[in-house]
Design a protein around this motif. Structure first.
Motif, PDB file in Angstrom:
ATOM      1  N   VAL A  46      22.836  17.171  43.580  1.00 22.80           N
ATOM      2  CA  VAL A  46      21.699  16.833  42.916  1.00 22.80           C
ATOM      3  C   VAL A  46      21.662  15.736  42.330  1.00 22.80           C
ATOM      4  O   VAL A  46      20.942  14.806  41.885  1.00 22.80           O
ATOM      5  CB  VAL A  46      21.192  17.922  42.203  1.00 22.80           C
ATOM      6  N   LEU A 106      20.330  11.840  42.491  1.00 27.07           N
ATOM      7  CA  LEU A 106      18.880  12.045  42.192  1.00 27.07           C
ATOM      8  C   LEU A 106      18.578  11.963  40.553  1.00 27.07           C
ATOM      9  O   LEU A 106      17.560  11.281  40.178  1.00 27.07           O
ATOM     10  CB  LEU A 106      18.047  13.270  42.769  1.00 27.07           C
ATOM     11  N   ILE A 110      15.519   4.981  47.454  1.00 27.68           N
ATOM     12  CA  ILE A 110      15.173   6.492  47.004  1.00 27.68           C
ATOM     13  C   ILE A 110      14.890   7.376  48.014  1.00 27.68           C
ATOM     14  O   ILE A 110      15.109   8.585  47.770  1.00 27.68           O
ATOM     15  CB  ILE A 110      13.813   6.071  45.965  1.00 27.68           C
ATOM     16  N   LEU A 111      14.138   6.862  49.140  1.00 28.60           N
ATOM     17  CA  LEU A 111      13.769   7.932  50.102  1.00 28.60           C
ATOM     18  C   LEU A 111      14.856   8.137  50.871  1.00 28.60           C
ATOM     19  O   LEU A 111      14.993   9.468  51.172  1.00 28.60           O
ATOM     20  CB  LEU A 111      12.968   7.088  51.012  1.00 28.60           C
ATOM     21  N   LEU A 144      18.014   8.682  49.523  1.00 29.69           N
ATOM     22  CA  LEU A 144      18.789   9.638  48.857  1.00 29.69           C
ATOM     23  C   LEU A 144      18.098  11.037  48.847  1.00 29.69           C
ATOM     24  O   LEU A 144      18.698  11.955  48.991  1.00 29.69           O
ATOM     25  CB  LEU A 144      18.691   9.106  47.450  1.00 29.69           C
ATOM     26  N   THR A 145      16.731  10.953  48.799  1.00 28.95           N
ATOM     27  CA  THR A 145      15.805  12.282  48.896  1.00 28.95           C
ATOM     28  C   THR A 145      16.074  12.783  50.306  1.00 28.95           C
ATOM     29  O   THR A 145      16.185  14.164  50.356  1.00 28.95           O
ATOM     30  CB  THR A 145      14.337  11.971  48.791  1.00 28.95           C
ATOM     31  N   ILE A 146      15.803  12.103  51.420  1.00 30.75           N
ATOM     32  CA  ILE A 146      16.171  12.673  52.571  1.00 30.75           C
ATOM     33  C   ILE A 146      17.573  13.231  52.597  1.00 30.75           C
ATOM     34  O   ILE A 146      17.737  14.318  53.468  1.00 30.75           O
ATOM     35  CB  ILE A 146      15.852  11.589  53.758  1.00 30.75           C
ATOM     36  N   PHE A 154      19.458  14.485  50.684  1.00 27.75           N
ATOM     37  CA  PHE A 154      19.612  15.766  49.776  1.00 27.75           C
ATOM     38  C   PHE A 154      18.803  16.811  50.386  1.00 27.75           C
ATOM     39  O   PHE A 154      19.353  17.816  50.508  1.00 27.75           O
ATOM     40  CB  PHE A 154      18.894  15.666  48.424  1.00 27.75           C
ATOM     41  N   SER A 155      17.778  16.713  51.037  1.00 23.13           N
ATOM     42  CA  SER A 155      17.165  17.494  51.762  1.00 23.13           C
ATOM     43  C   SER A 155      17.993  18.000  53.196  1.00 23.13           C
ATOM     44  O   SER A 155      17.772  19.104  53.416  1.00 23.13           O
ATOM     45  CB  SER A 155      15.809  16.993  52.563  1.00 23.13           C
ATOM     46  N   TYR A 198      26.923  13.795  49.268  1.00 20.51           N
ATOM     47  CA  TYR A 198      26.337  14.471  50.380  1.00 20.51           C
ATOM     48  C   TYR A 198      27.429  14.744  51.462  1.00 20.51           C
ATOM     49  O   TYR A 198      27.158  15.756  51.950  1.00 20.51           O
ATOM     50  CB  TYR A 198      25.240  13.348  50.972  1.00 20.51           C
ATOM     51  N   GLY A 250      19.591   9.882  56.163  1.00 23.71           N
ATOM     52  CA  GLY A 250      19.210   9.510  54.988  1.00 23.71           C
ATOM     53  C   GLY A 250      20.445   8.353  54.408  1.00 23.71           C
ATOM     54  O   GLY A 250      19.772   7.387  53.918  1.00 23.71           O
TER      55      GLY A 250
END
Length: 315
Positions: free
Chosen positions: A114, A117, A135-136, A138-140, A142-143, A262, A294
């Motif tokens: 996390v 983020l 940013i997108l 990083l979010t993907i 983590f998903s 990650y 990502g």
């Protein structure tokens, strides 16, 4: 012949880039430390384990630089070192080690993921502009890690794990602040000597906590398996990996050097399969693909920003 081998090896390293090699080292070996920590805290208090690990690592660093007659920090440099001792070691490392006492190493790894983020959020509130694609990405990523550890996510609903989750959650926030502070302040003093001093100071803080709370145990009662875990954590996790970590932190953009968070959980899963015979499922394969996608988006964003900056400089 020896000269040719040395030349070929140096050429290969230069082609790849030392910062990227350092990043790869951190991505892999810090992933292995979750297993070592989990095994160690099964048989002794977690904060005591973290304190011993940091004390030995700090002694090794500081002794080396004393031998090299390195100049000691002065004035405000001590303030930086003390702050990083608290953020990066006493809080982040200490609490994350304590956290895996109550939760699985896999869940600890995903919570640790996390922190990039938090870096994005912190830098945003500081007024720094971040590329939307980064940013997108990083979010993907983590998903994708969440998908990989899908089976572990159910632990969030179990009351017995909540305290460990809270500890790990606080540790990630502390590590995010510490990473940004390191990026800003590391150049003011020898970062490797500073690292040893941070470990040593944080170990004294952790020893004080365990002593005041009466949670420590006699060193003679610590089993061999925990000492082996500590040895691995010191040599691989505290000494070699932190050298690589500081080097990559100083030579790579924040969006790039943070991606190790990650990779670490993926390494933990793969090692679990190879060493302990844990199953590799389709969920892991899908999650790995999402994570890599990502990471590609993050890297593409950085390359695009560099090309744009170079173009503006030329024009």
């Amino acid at each position: 012949m020896k000269s040719k081998i040395h030349t070929a090896f140096s050429t290969k390293i230069n082609a790849v880039g030392l910062p990227i090699i350092a990043l790869c080292w951190v991505c892999f070996f810090w992933g292995t430390t979750w297993i070592a920590s989990k095994e160690g805290v099964r048989h002794m208090p977690a904060l005591q384990l973290a304190g011993i690990r940091q004390f030995i690592g700090g002694i090794l660093y500081v002794s080396f630089f004393i031998y090299k007659k390195e100049v000691w920090p002065k004035g405000k440099q001590w303030k930086t070192i003390i702050i990083l001792s608290i953020l990066n070691f006493a809080l982040s490392n200490g609490l994350s080690t304590w956290g895996v006492k109550f939760i699985s190493s896999g869940l600890g790894a995903i919570l640790n993921a996390v922190f990039p983020l938090w870096i994005v959020i912190i830098t945003f509130f500081r007024g720094e502009k971040l590329a939307k694609l980064a940013i997108l990405g990083l979010t993907i990523s983590f998903s994708g890690v969440c998908v990989i550890f899908y089976d572990h996510l159910s632990d969030f609903l179990q009351p017995d794990f909540r305290f460990g989750i809270l500890l790990s959650f606080i540790a990630t926030i502390s590590w995010a602040f510490g990473s940004l502070y390191t990026k800003k302040k590391a150049a003011t003093f020898n970062p490797y000597f500073s690292l040893g001093l941070q470990m040593l100071i944080s170990s004294l803080i952790l020893f004080a906590v365990t002593g005041a709370t009466g949670t420590g145990v006699n060193l003679m009662s610590i089993p061999a398996i925990s000492w082996w875990s500590i040895a691995y954590l010191v040599i691989i996790g505290s000494v070699l990996s932190f050298i690589a970590y500081i080097y990559m932190l100083q030579n790579l953009p924040a969006e790039i050097n943070s991606i190790y968070a990650y990779i670490n959980p993926i390494v933990a899963v793969l090692l679990g399969a190879l060493i302990f015979g844990e199953a590799l499922t389709m969920v892991i394969a899908i999650g790995g693909g999402i994570t890599i996608f990502g990471l590609y988006m993050v890297n593409h964003s950085i390359r695009k920003a560099r090309r744009l900056a170079l173009k503006n400089t030329i024009t």
